[in-house]
Design a protein around this motif. Structure first.
Motif, mmCIF file in Angstrom:
data_model
loop_
_atom_site.group_PDB
_atom_site.id
_atom_site.type_symbol
_atom_site.label_atom_id
_atom_site.label_comp_id
_atom_site.label_asym_id
_atom_site.label_seq_id
_atom_site.Cartn_x
_atom_site.Cartn_y
_atom_site.Cartn_z
ATOM 1 N N GLY A 52 -4.589 -1.324 -5.215
ATOM 2 C CA GLY A 52 -3.563 -0.539 -5.522
ATOM 3 C C GLY A 52 -3.152 -0.315 -6.409
ATOM 4 O O GLY A 52 -2.613 0.275 -7.171
ATOM 5 N N TRP A 53 -1.894 -1.295 -6.983
ATOM 6 C CA TRP A 53 -1.480 -1.453 -8.269
ATOM 7 C C TRP A 53 -2.662 -0.119 -10.268
ATOM 8 O O TRP A 53 -2.166 -0.330 -10.240
ATOM 9 N N LEU A 54 -3.512 -1.470 -9.875
ATOM 10 C CA LEU A 54 -4.721 -0.676 -10.997
ATOM 11 C C LEU A 54 -4.830 1.338 -11.262
ATOM 12 O O LEU A 54 -4.662 1.926 -11.256
ATOM 13 N N LEU A 55 -4.725 1.667 -8.935
ATOM 14 C CA LEU A 55 -4.894 3.029 -9.386
ATOM 15 C C LEU A 55 -3.476 3.896 -9.499
ATOM 16 O O LEU A 55 -3.769 5.069 -10.208
ATOM 17 N N THR A 56 -2.230 2.893 -9.724
ATOM 18 C CA THR A 56 -1.288 3.248 -9.755
ATOM 19 C C THR A 56 -1.032 3.596 -11.679
ATOM 20 O O THR A 56 -0.808 4.604 -11.983
ATOM 21 N N GLY A 57 -2.089 2.972 -12.188
ATOM 22 C CA GLY A 57 -2.290 3.374 -13.796
ATOM 23 C C GLY A 57 -3.171 3.903 -14.260
ATOM 24 O O GLY A 57 -2.294 4.404 -15.508
ATOM 25 N N VAL A 58 -4.100 4.332 -12.714
ATOM 26 C CA VAL A 58 -5.004 5.346 -13.357
ATOM 27 C C VAL A 58 -4.242 6.457 -13.432
ATOM 28 O O VAL A 58 -4.280 7.440 -14.564
ATOM 29 N N TYR A 59 -3.448 6.232 -12.558
ATOM 30 C CA TYR A 59 -3.106 8.064 -11.990
ATOM 31 C C TYR A 59 -1.525 8.368 -13.185
ATOM 32 O O TYR A 59 -1.631 9.107 -14.021
ATOM 33 N N ARG B 48 -5.756 17.867 -5.788
ATOM 34 C CA ARG B 48 -7.575 16.784 -6.534
ATOM 35 C C ARG B 48 -7.190 15.381 -6.616
ATOM 36 O O ARG B 48 -7.914 14.563 -5.682
ATOM 37 N N PHE B 49 -6.588 15.555 -7.392
ATOM 38 C CA PHE B 49 -6.306 13.982 -8.383
ATOM 39 C C PHE B 49 -5.459 13.294 -7.289
ATOM 40 O O PHE B 49 -6.085 11.856 -6.926
ATOM 41 N N ALA B 50 -4.635 14.180 -6.690
ATOM 42 C CA ALA B 50 -3.900 13.072 -6.185
ATOM 43 C C ALA B 50 -3.810 12.631 -5.164
ATOM 44 O O ALA B 50 -4.410 11.250 -4.269
ATOM 45 N N VAL B 51 -4.678 13.492 -4.386
ATOM 46 C CA VAL B 51 -5.711 13.353 -2.750
ATOM 47 C C VAL B 51 -6.744 12.037 -3.041
ATOM 48 O O VAL B 51 -6.891 11.855 -2.010
ATOM 49 N N LEU B 52 -7.907 12.667 -3.852
ATOM 50 C CA LEU B 52 -8.563 11.864 -4.240
ATOM 51 C C LEU B 52 -7.714 10.045 -4.165
ATOM 52 O O LEU B 52 -8.503 9.329 -3.552
ATOM 53 N N LEU B 53 -6.932 10.141 -5.310
ATOM 54 C CA LEU B 53 -6.313 8.654 -5.575
ATOM 55 C C LEU B 53 -5.831 8.468 -4.160
ATOM 56 O O LEU B 53 -6.344 6.501 -3.367
ATOM 57 N N SER B 54 -5.320 8.851 -3.292
ATOM 58 C CA SER B 54 -5.007 8.937 -2.038
ATOM 59 C C SER B 54 -6.018 8.593 -1.152
ATOM 60 O O SER B 54 -5.518 7.249 -0.355
ATOM 61 N N LEU B 55 -6.531 8.365 -0.823
ATOM 62 C CA LEU B 55 -7.407 8.406 -0.134
ATOM 63 C C LEU B 55 -9.021 7.329 -0.586
ATOM 64 O O LEU B 55 -9.128 6.450 0.212
ATOM 65 N N VAL B 56 -8.816 6.904 -1.633
ATOM 66 C CA VAL B 56 -9.654 5.931 -2.395
ATOM 67 C C VAL B 56 -8.324 4.298 -1.790
ATOM 68 O O VAL B 56 -8.674 3.003 -1.687
ATOM 69 N N VAL B 57 -6.744 4.498 -1.632
ATOM 70 C CA VAL B 57 -6.356 3.962 -1.490
ATOM 71 C C VAL B 57 -6.213 3.801 -0.112
ATOM 72 O O VAL B 57 -6.485 2.393 0.821
ATOM 73 N N LEU B 58 -5.822 4.693 1.043
ATOM 74 C CA LEU B 58 -5.963 4.212 2.359
ATOM 75 C C LEU B 58 -7.454 4.145 3.154
ATOM 76 O O LEU B 58 -6.989 3.563 4.272
ATOM 77 N N VAL B 59 -8.339 4.425 2.520
ATOM 78 C CA VAL B 59 -9.807 4.619 3.609
ATOM 79 C C VAL B 59 -9.971 3.067 3.324
ATOM 80 O O VAL B 59 -10.662 2.336 4.579
ATOM 81 N N ILE C 148 0.893 -0.961 0.207
ATOM 82 C CA ILE C 148 0.466 0.107 0.110
ATOM 83 C C ILE C 148 0.787 1.005 -0.402
ATOM 84 O O ILE C 148 0.290 1.965 -0.477
ATOM 85 N N GLY C 149 2.042 1.471 0.746
ATOM 86 C CA GLY C 149 2.704 2.600 0.349
ATOM 87 C C GLY C 149 3.289 2.897 -0.209
ATOM 88 O O GLY C 149 3.581 4.392 -0.825
ATOM 89 N N TRP C 150 3.309 1.614 -1.418
ATOM 90 C CA TRP C 150 4.119 2.823 -2.967
ATOM 91 C C TRP C 150 2.929 3.683 -3.695
ATOM 92 O O TRP C 150 3.529 4.435 -3.953
ATOM 93 N N PRO C 151 1.695 3.039 -4.650
ATOM 94 C CA PRO C 151 0.865 4.232 -4.409
ATOM 95 C C PRO C 151 1.128 5.314 -3.899
ATOM 96 O O PRO C 151 1.034 6.049 -4.624
ATOM 97 N N ILE C 152 0.815 5.771 -2.988
ATOM 98 C CA ILE C 152 1.547 6.843 -1.638
ATOM 99 C C ILE C 152 2.003 7.658 -2.225
ATOM 100 O O ILE C 152 2.155 8.934 -2.415
ATOM 101 N N ILE C 153 3.525 6.946 -1.667
ATOM 102 C CA ILE C 153 4.003 7.722 -2.938
ATOM 103 C C ILE C 153 3.987 8.223 -4.327
ATOM 104 O O ILE C 153 4.359 9.287 -4.046
ATOM 105 N N LEU C 154 3.523 7.799 -4.905
ATOM 106 C CA LEU C 154 3.251 8.347 -6.603
ATOM 107 C C LEU C 154 2.650 9.293 -6.724
ATOM 108 O O LEU C 154 2.615 10.333 -6.864
#
Lengths: 302, 105
Positions: free
Chosen positions: B77-84, B26-37, A75-81
């Motif tokens: 999480g992996w897919l979201l990095t692709g989206v970003y 906004r996009f970065a914060v949104l995606l971070s929330l989608v991962v963290l929550v 989970i850490g990786w996407p956050i860094i990105l």
């Protein structure tokens, strides 16, 4: 055979050392690495000794509880990105110390960053060196202490003379080997069980000490509830995992923490009988039977 | 160098720059929330209500729903990095190019 590998990787280092001319080259391979190659190298970084040996053995010993650690890991990786990558690149600097000291007092921040990085790296290195030493001992028959020293010296040579280019290429090769080996291992294992994950798990449950309980969280270790919250929220000081139930309670009582009430409630939950944990098991990886989960099988290389 | 400061001033004054920064943040914060929550919810549930994850996937099988859920969090999480990355390489990079071109004029 060990010598063959050593010579080959030293050869790569020598080739890379010839190409390294500027600071940019040393730290970022001078932009000579494509995006895909860089991604592979980072994946190779992730699949280090800690993942390979540590996570698989966590899943092996604790079942589902070990698997949760694997989730944390990713989970850490996407956050860094999302939050850091663009800004760091825009700045054009290469190391964390450079970035942190860009607008602040150079000397003090650099010292602080160096101390921080070295502390983290020291702890991380302990795990990696143990893993590497055990692997070398297992595969090539060298004695453990000698293996650790040899690995350490080799690593220093690689990085000092090769810089990022050599490191990246070595990581790329490692990533490809691990991915290939891991997938092959997974396919072979699944084929033994008729391509059914269910069969694989049933057989694992039969042979594992915990039995059925390892499929669900919270059973392998009576303390796992507290510890998982500690892992997930490192910022909360009072949740640090204690060596022993009562130690946490005593510490809280001594400090007069208002959380004692909460802790007392948690600690007196009915605790299921736990097994002795990894401290009692010092088998080398070769004598351990096939890890019970396919995800573990995928991340191990034969 | 005053030439650099000139370019920097032009970039900062360009409304597209503010638009880029706003969109990206906004996009970065949104995606971070989608991962963290989901991740923290998962951790919280697993430690306080572990019996929720003990239900079986299929009748007569042994795999519990916990395994796919954990795997989904990783894959998500992996897919979201692709989206970003796709949005960053497409939209954000093109706005960046426009801003730079106008600043160099």
């Amino acid at each position: 055979m060990f010598l063959v590998f050593v010579v080959a990787t030293l050869g790569i280092t020598k080739w890379a050392a010839g190409k390294t001319k500027t600071t940019a080259d040393f730290y970022t391979a001078g932009g000579g690495i494509t995006g895909f190659q860089n991604g592979l190298a980072i994946a190779g970084d992730y699949m280090s000794a800690a993942t390979l040996l540590g996570l698989t053995s966590m899943v092996y010993f604790k079942g589902y509880d070990g698997f949760i650690y694997a989730v944390c890991f990713f989970i850490g990786w996407p956050i860094i990105l999302f939050l850091m990558a663009e800004r760091l690149r825009n700045l054009g600097k290469f190391t964390f110390a450079d970035i942190a000291s860009y607008r602040l007092d150079q000397n003090r921040i650099r010292t602080f960053a160096a101390i921080g990085s070295l502390t983290v790296v020291c702890f991380y290195l302990i795990v990696q060196m143990v893993g590497a030493g055990q692997l070398i001992q297992l595969l090539f028959g060298l004695e453990y202490n000698i293996a650790v020293v040899v690995v350490g010296l080799l690593m220093m040579v690689y990085v000092t003379f090769g810089g990022m280019t050599a490191t990246t290429w070595v990581q790329i090769i490692k990533a490809c080997l691990l991915l290939g080996g891991g997938i092959t291992l997974m396919l072979l294992t699944l084929s033994q069980f008729g391509w059914s994950l269910d069969n694989l798990f049933s057989k694992a449950i039969e042979s594992h000490k915990l039995g059925e309980k390892m499929m669900a969280p919270g059973f392998a270790d009576g303390r796992s509830g507290l510890r998982l919250l500690a892992v997930a929220r490192p910022a909360l000081r009072y949740r640090r995992p204690a060596a022993h139930h009562d130690a946490l309670l005593h510490r809280a009582e001594r400090q007069g923490s208002p959380q004692v009430g909460v802790l007392r409630h948690r600690l007196h939950r009915p605790v299921l009988p736990r097994h002795h944990g990894p401290r009692c098991r010092r088998r080398s990886p070769s004598s351990a039977p096939t890890p019970p989960s396919s995800k573990a099988a995928r991340s191990a290389a034969s | 160098m005053s030439q650099e400061n000139n370019i920097q001033a032009k970039i900062r004054n360009n409304p597209k720059f503010a638009e880029l920064v706003g969109k990206r943040t906004r996009f970065a914060v949104l995606l971070s929330l989608v991962v963290l929550v989901p991740y923290y919810t998962f951790m919280f549930l697993v430690s306080t209500q572990p019996q929720l994850f003990a239900a079986k996937l299929a009748e007569g099988g042994v795999i519990t729903i916990g395994w796919p859920i954990a795997a989904l969090i990783v894959i998500g999480g992996w897919l979201l990095t692709g989206v970003y990355v796709s949005r960053a390489n497409g939209e954000f990079d093109s706005i960046t190019e426009e801003v730079l071109k106008e600043a160099r004029k």
